[in-house]
Design an enzyme around this catalytic site. Structure first.
Site, mmCIF file in Angstrom:
data_model
loop_
_atom_site.group_PDB
_atom_site.id
_atom_site.type_symbol
_atom_site.label_atom_id
_atom_site.label_comp_id
_atom_site.label_asym_id
_atom_site.label_seq_id
_atom_site.Cartn_x
_atom_site.Cartn_y
_atom_site.Cartn_z
ATOM 1 N N PRO A 65 14.693 44.838 70.463
ATOM 2 C CA PRO A 65 15.748 43.953 69.927
ATOM 3 C C PRO A 65 15.545 43.710 68.423
ATOM 4 O O PRO A 65 14.513 43.203 68.011
ATOM 5 C CB PRO A 65 15.567 42.645 70.707
ATOM 6 N N GLU A 66 16.535 44.110 67.638
ATOM 7 C CA GLU A 66 16.499 43.892 66.195
ATOM 8 C C GLU A 66 17.404 42.691 65.878
ATOM 9 O O GLU A 66 17.973 42.089 66.789
ATOM 10 C CB GLU A 66 17.023 45.140 65.483
ATOM 11 N N LYS A 111 14.485 38.200 63.277
ATOM 12 C CA LYS A 111 14.457 38.392 64.729
ATOM 13 C C LYS A 111 13.925 37.162 65.459
ATOM 14 O O LYS A 111 13.695 37.193 66.661
ATOM 15 C CB LYS A 111 13.570 39.591 65.068
#
Ligand SMILES: [Zn+2]
Length: 271
Positions: free
Chosen positions: A2-3, A59
């Protein structure tokens, strides 16, 4: 992994589902590994409390509460979020589950368990502790100019530095440099003010595009370099016959290692 675009979609999902509902119960599967505070302290801070909003730097996600500290979430390699009602709908890798008095549940899902959950008194305290720069999604030319000031190293690794533009990951840095038509190994010191401005604009545009596409890469515009990338860990298939030609000049895209990271660029368009 997940960015920033994925974490921003999680943030919006939480805003739509999980605010203003008193928390009745909390389960954490592996608190020693994934919870950065004592489980009793975590429960004491949150039981009867409620989430009232969200925030994000790069993030890193923050869940604001009505009373006391806020919850921090980092999604590691495989983190995700879920909202559901029935026990039977619990995702397989739900690692932390917040049961609301309403009967609904919010879960932090993470198959590989590199994600982390904690508490912090404020976003600002967390930012200072972790030395995070201003969020990449809203990064201004002025902020980027400040971040790059007196930096002699190559621009690509600087873009990955969380003190300068938190949330810019490897593919995002390549895309940003491609859109701004800058060579990844250019020294930051050599950038002209107009080029830094172009770079800041590209950072915001690439991230906004990724968020609008809900981080589904095949939906990105055709002039994006991302379609010409080879994915080492293939997060989502891009176009079925992904070609490796520059979407701008049609010459071959090249790959080299900059600061130890695989870097895709067009030697013709990025000089
Ligand atoms: Zn090109």
């Amino acid at each position: 992994m997940p960015e920033l675009p994925e974490v921003e979609t999680y943030r919006r999902f939480i805003d739509e589902t999980s605010l203003y509902q008193p928390i009745a119960e909390i389960e954490v599967q592996d608190p020693k590994r994934q919870l950065q505070v004592d489980l009793d302290d975590f429960r004491r801070a949150l039981l009867g409390n409620q989430f009232t909003g969200t925030n994000r730097i790069g993030k890193q996600l923050f869940l604001l509460t009505a009373n006391g500290p806020m919850v921090t979430m980092h999604f590691g390699m495989t983190g995700d979020v879920a909202f559901y009602r029935a026990e039977a709908d619990t995702p397989r890798f739900a690692r932390a589950v917040f049961h609301f008095q309403s009967g609904f549940r919010f879960a932090f899902v993470d198959s590989r368990k590199f994600g982390r959950i904690g508490l912090t008194p404020s976003v600002e305290a967390f930012r200072q502790q972790k030395k995070l720069g201003p969020d990449a999604l809203t990064l201004s030319t002025e902020e980027l100019t400040q971040g790059l000031a007196k930096k002699k190293s190559a621009i690509k690794p600087l873009l990955l530095d969380q003190r300068i533009a938190p949330g810019v990951g490897n593919w995002i840095a390549d895309e940003v440099l491609f859109q701004a038509q800058l060579e990844p190994e250019r020294s930051a010191l050599s950038l002209l003010p107009a080029e830094i401005d172009r770079l800041a604009t590209s950072i915001r545009e690439v991230l906004e595009t990724a968020i609008a596409a809900e981080a589904i890469y095949r939906d990105f515009p055709s002039h994006y370099l991302i379609h010409a990338r080879e994915w080492d860990e293939a997060p989502v298939a891009t176009t079925p016959n992904a070609h490796l030609n520059c979407p701008r000049c049609q010459r071959l895209i090249q790959k080299k290692y900059v600061g130890g990271r695989a870097t895709y660029f067009c030697p013709h368009c990025q000089q």
